[in-house]
Write an enzyme that holds these catalytic residues in place. Structure first.
Site, short mmCIF file in Angstrom:
data_model
loop_
_atom_site.label_atom_id
_atom_site.label_comp_id
_atom_site.label_asym_id
_atom_site.label_seq_id
_atom_site.Cartn_x
_atom_site.Cartn_y
_atom_site.Cartn_z
N ASP A 33 5.20 14.43 12.93
CA ASP A 33 3.92 14.01 12.25
C ASP A 33 4.42 13.40 11.06
OD1 ASP A 33 2.72 14.73 14.25
OD2 ASP A 33 1.75 16.50 13.45
N ASP A 43 -6.24 12.14 24.43
CA ASP A 43 -6.58 13.54 24.28
C ASP A 43 -7.82 13.98 24.87
OD1 ASP A 43 -4.61 13.06 22.24
OD2 ASP A 43 -6.09 12.78 20.66
#
Lengths: 251, 208
Positions: free
Chosen positions: A11, A130
């Site tokens: 990330d 997702d």
């Protein structure tokens, strides 16, 4: 035999790795290039950079990160986060990315998948899905899991495949962060639905979880972020374990 | 030595350039025939569809130039992925189109054996010809990174240097026994094994 892939996800915010901890031998845990190199020496099969930079202005730093990494790490690089048009694809591919992942932008404009596949080839078009359980299946969530689109995840997987998507990065919103294991049901149903590679993501906490996702579903790859970041497991350990279990991995 | 990566508008050439620079080779990306003439070795990369690539190579005159340099002048050439497939005589991807004919055979779709297409990911090699200069440091069992839906169907099996298995045997490294080589996978994305092959290629060029 084609090897199952183990993929660390980094990330990145404003050009820095979020939640980076100081690995042994790593001078700067926040440096994405160094972290990617470190994972490379551990035996990672691919690297995923997820840009979580909030402002559009700061996103240029991601191009820089990809360029620098591509000069030192010679394995497939995937970039996701903040990709909204074909121009973003071009920018990232020119910087040295091999695949570019879209999520919210594909939901807003599904033909972005087709345009990108047409222009650059399906092999570089990854759609990140997702998904979260509902009463009658799984729905697609966007905006980092905050917004329910109401779209059925299985239907969506089929649709993006037909539009030219080359790989699905499938994250279970239910499993993510729990360390209770990958969402076997979700991964199984999606991998049976489409004929493109699936990267399973979210929920892994133990070696057994990696074996489970490969033994019980058609997943081609497993992705983890915090587990590798915090050195709870190393990529080498995961691969040794899988090999012992008779699962093909690159060693 | 100077290696020239042939730029014909198909795919990203920077990864290949990065890899050669990483192993300490002087390399330039060019579409200028004068650079091809001066080069010690040529690299034909490529990502995309065969017919588009064939069209560009033949319409620009690059195809004839490459054929001349590789046959008359024996210049070393390495084709990568689509660049390897282009070394063959022809392909039936989308429509029948002409390759360079430097290694005889056809480019065909990978047989449907129920596996996912494209064949994408790390797969292990079986070395068939250990005298192939490209494979000086490569062993059976080494993994390399593939992304492709089409494969070489060689007319002469002696051109096969290494293969992999994906539902069927798939040529991974091919060669004409002299100066022309092809890799179906991406050496520039195959870490140590791939970089080792590029080094072996550079060494081969240097020794000539």
């Amino acid at each position: 035999m084609l090897a199952k892939r183990i993929i660390p996800c980094l990330d990145v915010k404003d050009g820095r790795v979020v939640k980076g901890v100081n690995f042994v031998g790593l001078r700067d845990a926040g440096d994405p290039v160094e972290t990617a190199e470190f994972y490379n020496t551990q035996g990672a099969d691919e690297i995923v950079f997820l840009d979580i930079t909030a402002s559009h202005e700061q996103r240029k730093t991601m191009v820089d990160v990809v360029e620098k990494t591509a000069r030192k790490v010679f394995m497939p690089l995937t970039v996701g986060g903040g990709i909204s048009d074909v121009e973003d694809y071009r920018r990232m591919l020119n910087a040295g990315a091999d695949k570019v992942a879209v999520n919210s932008a594909a939901v807003k404009d599904k033909y972005l998948v087709a345009r990108a596949a047409d222009k650059f080839g399906s092999q570089c078009v990854v759609v990140a899905i997702d998904a979260k359980r509902t009463e009658n299946g799984f729905n697609v969530y966007i905006h980092g899991g905050r917004t329910d689109t109401g779209i059925d995840a299985v239907q969506w997987a089929k649709e993006v495949e037909s539009l030219g998507c080359g790989e699905i990065l499938l994250t279970s919103m239910d499993a993510d962060g729990t360390k209770n294991g990958f969402d076997i049901e979700l991964t199984d149903i999606i991998s049976k639905t489409v004929n493109i590679p699936i990267i399973a993501s979210g929920g892994c906490g133990t070696l057994q979880h990696f074996a489970d996702v490969f033994e019980k579903t058609g997943a081609d790859a497993a992705l983890a972020a915090t587990l590798f970041h915090f050195r709870e497991l190393s990529i080498g350990e995961v691969k040794d374990y899988l090999k012992e279990r008779g699962i093909w991995v690159r060693r | 030595m100077k290696t020239v990566i042939i730029d014909y508008g198909m795919g990203n050439l920077h990864s290949v350039k990065n890899a050669f620079e990483f192993i300490g080779q002087q390399v330039v990306i060019s579409s200028d025939f004068k650079d091809f003439d001066k080069a010690d070795a040529l690299i034909l990369p490529g990502v995309g569809a065969f017919p588009d690539a064939s069209k560009v190579l033949y319409e620009s005159g690059a195809a004839e130039k490459i054929i001349e340099l590789c046959t008359v002048k024996n210049k070393p050439l390495l084709g990568i992925c689509l660049g390897m497939q282009l070394l063959l005589d022809e392909s039936d991807e989308v429509k029948l189109s002409k390759g360079l004919g430097l290694i005889h055979g056809r480019c065909e779709r990978i047989a449907d054996t129920g596996l996912k297409i494209p064949h994408m990911g790390w797969n292990d090699l079986v070395v068939d010809d250990d005298s192939c200069p490209l494979l000086a440091d490569t062993r059976t069992g080494d993994y390399v990174y593939f992304v492709h839906s089409f494969k070489a169907n060689l007319a002469d099996k002696s051109n096969l240097c290494a293969h992999t298995f994906y539902g069927e045997d798939i040529p991974a490294v091919i060669g004409n026994g002299k100066n022309v080589f092809g890799a179906q996978f991406h050496p520039e994305k195959s870490e140590k094994v791939g970089l080792g092959m590029l080094k072996s290629f550079a060494e081969f060029v240097k020794q000539r």
